[in-house]
Design an enzyme around this catalytic site. Structure first.
Site, PDB file in Angstrom:
ATOM      1  N   ARG A  50       8.103  -3.501   3.585  1.00 47.45           N
ATOM      2  CA  ARG A  50       9.338  -3.088   2.904  1.00 47.45           C
ATOM      3  C   ARG A  50       9.746  -4.199   1.949  1.00 47.45           C
ATOM      4  NH1 ARG A  50      12.558   0.992   5.106  1.00 47.45           N
ATOM      5  NH2 ARG A  50      14.301   1.459   3.750  1.00 47.45           N
TER       6      ARG A  50
ATOM      7  N   SER B  39       4.289  10.182  -0.094  1.00 45.84           N
ATOM      8  CA  SER B  39       5.140  11.372  -0.010  1.00 45.84           C
ATOM      9  C   SER B  39       4.688  12.317  -1.095  1.00 45.84           C
ATOM     10  CB  SER B  39       6.607  11.014  -0.262  1.00 45.84           C
ATOM     11  OG  SER B  39       7.143  10.335   0.829  1.00 45.84           O
TER      12      SER B  39
ATOM     13  N   ARG C 212       1.383  -0.983   1.746  1.00 45.33           N
ATOM     14  CA  ARG C 212       1.232  -0.545   3.129  1.00 45.33           C
ATOM     15  C   ARG C 212      -0.234  -0.316   3.474  1.00 45.33           C
ATOM     16  NH1 ARG C 212       6.737   2.954   3.705  1.00 45.33           N
ATOM     17  NH2 ARG C 212       8.085   1.116   3.553  1.00 45.33           N
TER      18      ARG C 212
END
Length: 420
Positions: free
Chosen positions: A274, A349, A387
């Site tokens: 993050r 996403s 990630r």
RNA sequence: GGAGAGGUGGCUGAGUGGUCGAAAGCGCUGGUCUCGAAAACCAGUGUACCUCCGGGUACCCAGGGUUCGAAUCCCUGCCUCUCCGCCA
């Protein structure tokens, strides 16, 4: 942006739809303004019609050398009335617009209702194997191998940044190349687009006005650093009428992504999962409305293809309505399993925005009947590097503290098969 | 950053206050002709909104203003081009 006609004709449907996203916009207020607006238009257009007619007569009289003072005087009064109504119309339309821009897209029927806990896992891929040694989290193994330096990044830029060095930076470059090659060979056009965009572009894809606090903004020019290259790619076609023959448009690009992550302090702050700046490969499709859900599936499969190539276990979930982003009608989240942090990490996403972004951008296309319509827009990460790298450092970790390079990346690493 | 020029329909381009939503040409669509095509000729060819479905209104980069009336005049913004400066 939603269609005002839809609000007018199906207010209950819209209210129910936005309620699923926990949005509380006052739809009735908008409808009231819409009525007011139409009343004003009716009145002012009638007056303008009269003015046009009489002005024509004035022109005729003047040409014939006749006086027209009577008409001019009468029209002066009408003109004043008109500018008053014009002003009123502008005010009402501005108020309406200022409410409309905050309404989220409404979820597709296939989306489960509720919060995050109602997300539905639709498939899983790969096997989660437990290693017979303690897998170090990526920030530890990365430091040990000398390829990741979070402390140095913190000195330069504060918390929420990372530095990749040597083979770490090389790994990132290899991943980018691998992903771009995969997507372009499957028909996506590679684009290198701006990382700084206007407020108008941010509005087009739905980041503004709602997500203003999550973005970096320049002080002098009111420009924004992109939070994803979805913004640059999708807006390539704003304020434009496409030909149906051009569809579907498939674009892919690699860019840094800048996110303030306001309000996320203290959440997943360790390592690089993050951060305020990360690299991402993003895919965008602009398609005919009838095909958009089918195209969402193939876009999701395209993102999955990367994880399969890298042999990283993942799962795909349909997001519940409350977990959907502002502009999305439906979204699949891809999460990979990272063995060191022992967590599912969101890696992509894939969303269908239907005509929500197209309306905001005023991007249209001419269909086979020459009718001008809004296309649907779809996008998805393919994939996010900040990630993916942790997952590789953890999942490909060996007992001796080295990290094996995934087979598909070896050619992109000049044959290097292992770090450490 | 400084100086100048300019932004008109799918394109080129005319229009400097009054039947201008806008000439002309190109393109496009349909028709005539042809076995078919080309050429020629004829016709058509924007979008949005409001509607008491008769029609009406708006749009000449965008937003304001002046005027009875604005593509045309004024102001602001955006963009493009030319020259100068700076620069990876």
């Amino acid at each position: 942006m939603l269609d005002i006609r839809m609000l007018r004709e199906n207010p209950e449907l819209v209210k129910a739809g936005i309620a699923k996203k926990n949005d509380k916009t006052d739809i009735d207020k908008i409808l009231q303004l819409d009525n007011e607006r139409r009343e004003i238009i009716r009145e002012v257009e009638q007056l303008k019609g009269e003015r046009n007619k009489v002005s024509g007569e004035v022109a005729k009289k003047k040409k014939a050398g006749e006086e027209a003072d009577e008409e001019i005087k009468a029209m002066k009064a009408v003109g004043e009335k008109i500018s008053g109504l014009d002003q009123k119309q502008r005010d009402v339309e501005r108020d309406m617009h200022n409410l409309m821009i905050w309404i989220p897209n409404i979820p597709h029927d296939s989306v489960p209702v509720g919060g995050e806990e109602n997300n539905v896992v639709v498939r899983e891929w790969g096997e989660i194997k437990k290693k017979d040694f303690k897998v170090l989290p990526h920030w530890e193994i990365g430091e040990k191998l000398g390829i990741l330096d979070i402390a140095a990044a913190t000195k330069i830029s504060g918390s929420g940044f990372y530095i990749l060095k040597g083979l770490g930076a090389r790994l990132q470059r290899a991943l980018v190349a691998y992903m771009l090659d995969t997507h372009t060979s499957d028909g996506f056009l590679e684009i290198a687009a701006p990382f700084i965009v206007t407020a108008d572009s941010m509005f087009g894809t739905g980041q503004l006005p709602k997500l203003a606090d999550d973005m970096y903004k320049t002080t002098e020019d009111e420009m924004y650093l992109i939070p994803t290259s979805e913004v640059s790619l999708t807006n390539c076609y704003k304020q434009q009428i496409l030909d149906q023959k051009q569809l579907p448009i498939l674009m892919v690009s690699h860019s840094p992504c800048f996110r303030r992550e306001a309000g996320a302090a203290g959440k997943d702050t360790r390592g690089m999962v993050r951060v305020h700046q990360f690299e991402k490969v993003e895919m965008v499709k602009i398609v005919e409305p009838e095909k958009s859900y089918e195209e969402l599936e193939t876009l999701t499969a395209q993102a999955e293809k990367i994880l399969q190539g890298l042999q990283i276990p993942y799962r795909v979930s349909t997001l519940a309505s409350g977990d959907l982003s502002f502009a999305a009608a439906k979204c699949y989240d891809l999460e990979l399993w990272a063995e060191g942090v022992e967590r599912w990490l969101e890696i992509s996403s894939c969303s269908n925005f239907e005509d929500f972004q197209a309306r905001r951008m005023n991007c249209r296309y001419k269909d086979s009947d020459k009718k001008v319509r809004f296309p649907h827009t779809i996008n998805g990460s393919g994939l996010a590097l900040a990630r993916l790298i942790p997952a590789i450092l953890e999942n490909y970790q060996n007992a001796d503290g080295s990290v094996t390079i995934p087979e598909v990346l070896v050619p992109y690493m000049s044959g290097i098969e292992k770090i450490g």
